[in-house]
Every structure is written in C-alpha cells, then in structure tokens.
Design a protein around this motif. Structure first.
Motif, PDB file in Angstrom:
ATOM      1  N   UNK A  33       0.838  -1.206   0.000  1.00  0.00           N
ATOM      2  CA  UNK A  33       0.000   0.000   0.000  1.00  0.00           C
ATOM      3  C   UNK A  33       0.871   1.254   0.000  1.00  0.00           C
ATOM      4  N   UNK A  34       1.575   1.523  -1.103  1.00  0.00           N
ATOM      5  CA  UNK A  34       2.541   2.626  -1.079  1.00  0.00           C
ATOM      6  C   UNK A  34       1.887   3.973  -0.789  1.00  0.00           C
ATOM      7  N   UNK A  35       2.518   4.723   0.061  1.00  0.00           N
ATOM      8  CA  UNK A  35       1.983   6.006   0.509  1.00  0.00           C
ATOM      9  C   UNK A  35       2.889   7.162   0.090  1.00  0.00           C
ATOM     10  N   UNK A  36       4.192   6.931   0.174  1.00  0.00           N
ATOM     11  CA  UNK A  36       5.128   8.034  -0.082  1.00  0.00           C
ATOM     12  C   UNK A  36       5.043   8.560  -1.511  1.00  0.00           C
ATOM     13  N   UNK A  37       4.809   7.662  -2.472  1.00  0.00           N
ATOM     14  CA  UNK A  37       4.706   8.094  -3.868  1.00  0.00           C
ATOM     15  C   UNK A  37       3.645   9.170  -4.034  1.00  0.00           C
ATOM     16  N   UNK A  38       2.481   8.897  -3.456  1.00  0.00           N
ATOM     17  CA  UNK A  38       1.372   9.850  -3.560  1.00  0.00           C
ATOM     18  C   UNK A  38       1.735  11.164  -2.851  1.00  0.00           C
ATOM     19  N   UNK A  39       2.404  11.048  -1.691  1.00  0.00           N
ATOM     20  CA  UNK A  39       2.782  12.264  -0.959  1.00  0.00           C
ATOM     21  C   UNK A  39       3.781  13.095  -1.766  1.00  0.00           C
ATOM     22  N   UNK A  40       4.721  12.422  -2.404  1.00  0.00           N
ATOM     23  CA  UNK A  40       5.731  13.141  -3.204  1.00  0.00           C
ATOM     24  C   UNK A  40       5.049  13.808  -4.408  1.00  0.00           C
ATOM     25  N   UNK A  41       4.120  13.079  -5.041  1.00  0.00           N
ATOM     26  CA  UNK A  41       3.364  13.664  -6.163  1.00  0.00           C
ATOM     27  C   UNK A  41       2.644  14.941  -5.734  1.00  0.00           C
ATOM     28  N   UNK A  42       1.977  14.865  -4.586  1.00  0.00           N
ATOM     29  CA  UNK A  42       1.199  16.029  -4.111  1.00  0.00           C
ATOM     30  C   UNK A  42       2.132  17.183  -3.754  1.00  0.00           C
ATOM     31  N   UNK A  43       3.275  16.847  -3.156  1.00  0.00           N
ATOM     32  CA  UNK A  43       4.235  17.889  -2.796  1.00  0.00           C
ATOM     33  C   UNK A  43       4.675  18.643  -4.054  1.00  0.00           C
ATOM     34  N   UNK A  44       4.964  17.872  -5.102  1.00  0.00           N
ATOM     35  CA  UNK A  44       5.430  18.493  -6.348  1.00  0.00           C
ATOM     36  C   UNK A  44       4.323  19.304  -7.007  1.00  0.00           C
ATOM     37  N   UNK A  45       3.127  18.706  -7.044  1.00  0.00           N
ATOM     38  CA  UNK A  45       2.006  19.334  -7.736  1.00  0.00           C
ATOM     39  C   UNK A  45       1.607  20.641  -7.064  1.00  0.00           C
ATOM     40  N   UNK A  46       1.547  20.630  -5.727  1.00  0.00           N
ATOM     41  CA  UNK A  46       1.031  21.798  -4.999  1.00  0.00           C
ATOM     42  C   UNK A  46       2.138  22.694  -4.453  1.00  0.00           C
ATOM     43  N   UNK A  47       3.368  22.181  -4.496  1.00  0.00           N
ATOM     44  CA  UNK A  47       4.513  22.915  -3.942  1.00  0.00           C
ATOM     45  C   UNK A  47       4.298  23.318  -2.481  1.00  0.00           C
ATOM     46  N   UNK A  48       3.761  22.384  -1.699  1.00  0.00           N
ATOM     47  CA  UNK A  48       3.539  22.612  -0.265  1.00  0.00           C
ATOM     48  C   UNK A  48       4.295  21.537   0.507  1.00  0.00           C
TER      49      UNK A  48
END
Ligand code: G1P
Length: 297
Positions: free
Chosen positions: A140-155
């Motif tokens: 159930x990978x979680x970090x990939x999604x978090x990294x995607x969101x970090x990049x997309x939203x720059x937060x």
C-alpha cells in the motif's frame, strides 16, 4: 520540470524506554519484526519511493544501526566458504540498499530538534521524513502519492490516518478542509497530542512527511511545546497558517495497512499481521493461530 526528491531523513535517536530491558544495550530500531529489524522496513520503503539518500539521526548507543547497513565482512566470508547463498543474500539485503548518512542528535530535545539536525545535509530542497515506529505495508505505497502532491502543490505534505477519537491523544491532530481529491486535504491547523475533547478532528499524523526546506527556518525559532520538547507538529502548525511564506501544509489520507511498532502490544500485533501473510511462515502460522485462538476461552 523540478527534480524529484531524493533525500529521506529518519530520526532514530529515541531511547526506546517502552521496550526495556530489551533496549538497554540495543537500539529499539533493531528489534526484529518477524526477521528484519524494524528500521530495515523503513529504509526499504524510502528506497522504493526513489529516496536513495538516507540520513539517519542517531545518538549514543546506536552503533548497531550503522553496522546493520554496512558490510559484515567476517560473516560474508564464512557464508561464502560454506556456499550458503540464501543466508549470504540475507546478510547483504541491507548493505547496498541506500546511500546511508548519519548525524547524531546530541541533546534529546524532541522530534523537531532531531529534524533540524538534517538542515546541512538536506540543503534547500524538499525531503521526506519517515518515523521508525510506523511501518507502512509495501503493498500500500503512501510516499509516492505524498511526493506527487508535494510536487504538484509545492507545499509540505503529511500523512493522515483516521483513528478512534480515544486514540488521538497519542498523535498530532489536524484541522482540515476538503480538496477536489477525496484523499487530499488542506491542513488549516495542527495540535500535538491533544486531549480527545480538544482535538480538531480524529485525523492523526502518522510518521510520514514530505517537507519544504522552509521547515528548517521555522524550527530554528520553534519553542519547546508538549513534553517540553521542540515539536515538528508545532513547526508545521506555523507553516499551515503562513502559506505565503512557507508554502502551507496538505495532508494525504492513508487508507492502507500500517503497523505501529512503537509500543509492546502494537509491536506483537505487527509481527503477527506481517507473519501470517508471509509465504515462508504463513502456511504454518495460520492454522496454528486458529487453534490457539480456541484455547483462549
Ligand atoms: C510523533 C509526532 C506526532 C505523530 C507521531 C506519529 O510522536 O510528534 O505528531 O502523530 O509521531 O507516530 P511520537 O509517537 O514520536 O511521540
């Protein structure tokens, strides 16, 4: 296109007093979860998300951690001579996993203080933080999604888990607003380990963060909070309410399998949950467990 993040910071300086006497002379991160030390799961998770540069924040008594991710020359020679490739592979599993770095925390002044020790190594780029007490199931990978969101939203991004309201006092708790993604929320406030009655929600921070480097600037002036320690949650609270300066904070809601190895009961549960799914142990463990359960009444 910005460069995908590569650095993970893993705080591992805690004393592990909940597991005494096992942790008297051994770091709690080395406690085996089935047959791998808890810390190995965490480093493997970082690497699986593309984070090959791992900085561990350690302290006194933590030499076993460095040894675990280094060569074990004598054992390798012995197993090679014996021709035991299976065991040799197990010895080497952790050796070439990541580019490991270590810094000591010195004074144990809290999680925020530990993260601040990573400032020089990380520099001015986003990075991930993984806390060793939480193991996220590799299915159930979680970090990939978090990294995607970090990049997309720059937060900055934290992982959130819905917990029983009676359990929220064990975690950082988030006040949130919905976004157009049901798994992503905007964080409007954070409180470290609130009483149930004061908690802004039952969304708990679990030990995964993808942070903008502004967190270091904030941690430099973060005063000691809960437990008289410098809390990462307090720094993130400031970032949540100063989005113009620090980028703000979003949360990714995790709905997968997570194992808490931070206290004795959860640790035992984690071992059983992971072992029943293992191909080498599950087939024998499952029927035994069923029989054993009948003896409990
Ligand atoms: C830390 C954080 C807390 C977070 C928790 C997740 O607390 O301070 O905000 O919810 O990790 O495991 P600790 O469990 O180290 O006391």
């Amino acid at each position: 296109m910005s460069k995908r993040i590569t650095k993970a910071v893993i705080p591992a300086a805690g004393l592990g007093t909940r597991f005494l006497p096992a942790t008297k002379a051994m770091p709690k991160e080395m406690l085996p979860v089935v047959d791998r030390p808890a810390i190995q799961y965490v480093v493997e998770e970082a690497v699986a998300a593309g984070l090959h540069d791992v900085l561990m924040i350690t302290g006194r008594n933590k030499n076993a951690l460095e040894n675990h991710f280094d060569r074990m020359f004598e054992l390798e020679v012995l197993l090679k001579e014996k021709g035991d490739r299976t065991k040799l592979a197990k010895v080497n599993e952790s050796t070439d996993l990541a580019d490991m770095h270590y810094v000591r925390q010195g004074d144990p002044r809290g999680l925020g203080h530990a993260i601040l020790r990573a400032k020089m190594h990380v520099g001015r780029e986003p990075f991930a933080v993984l806390l060793g007490d939480d193991i996220i199931d590799e299915r159930d990978p979680l970090l990939d999604k978090m990294i995607d969101e970090q990049e997309k939203r720059n937060t900055s991004v934290v992982a959130l888990l819905e917990v029983e309201p009676s359990q929220i006092h064990l975690y950082g708790a988030a006040a949130v607003e919905k976004t157009d993604d049901p798994d992503v929320v905007r964080i409007t406030g954070l409180v470290e380990k609130p009483d149930e009655a004061d908690a802004p929600s039952n969304l708990a921070i679990i030990g995964r963060y993808v942070l903008r480097p502004e967190v270091f600037d904030v941690l430099e002036h973060t005063e000691p909070g809960k437990g008289d320690e410098i809390q990462l949650t307090d720094a993130l609270q400031e970032m949540a309410v100063t989005p113009e300066e620090t980028g703000g904070v979003y949360g990714v809601i995790f709905r997968g399998r997570r194992y808490d190895t931070g206290d004795r009961l959860d640790y035992i549960k984690a071992i059983i949950q992971l072992a029943v799914d293992r191909e080498d142990l599950g087939p024998d463990l499952r029927p035994w467990l069923r029989d054993f359960i009948h003896t409990l009444d």
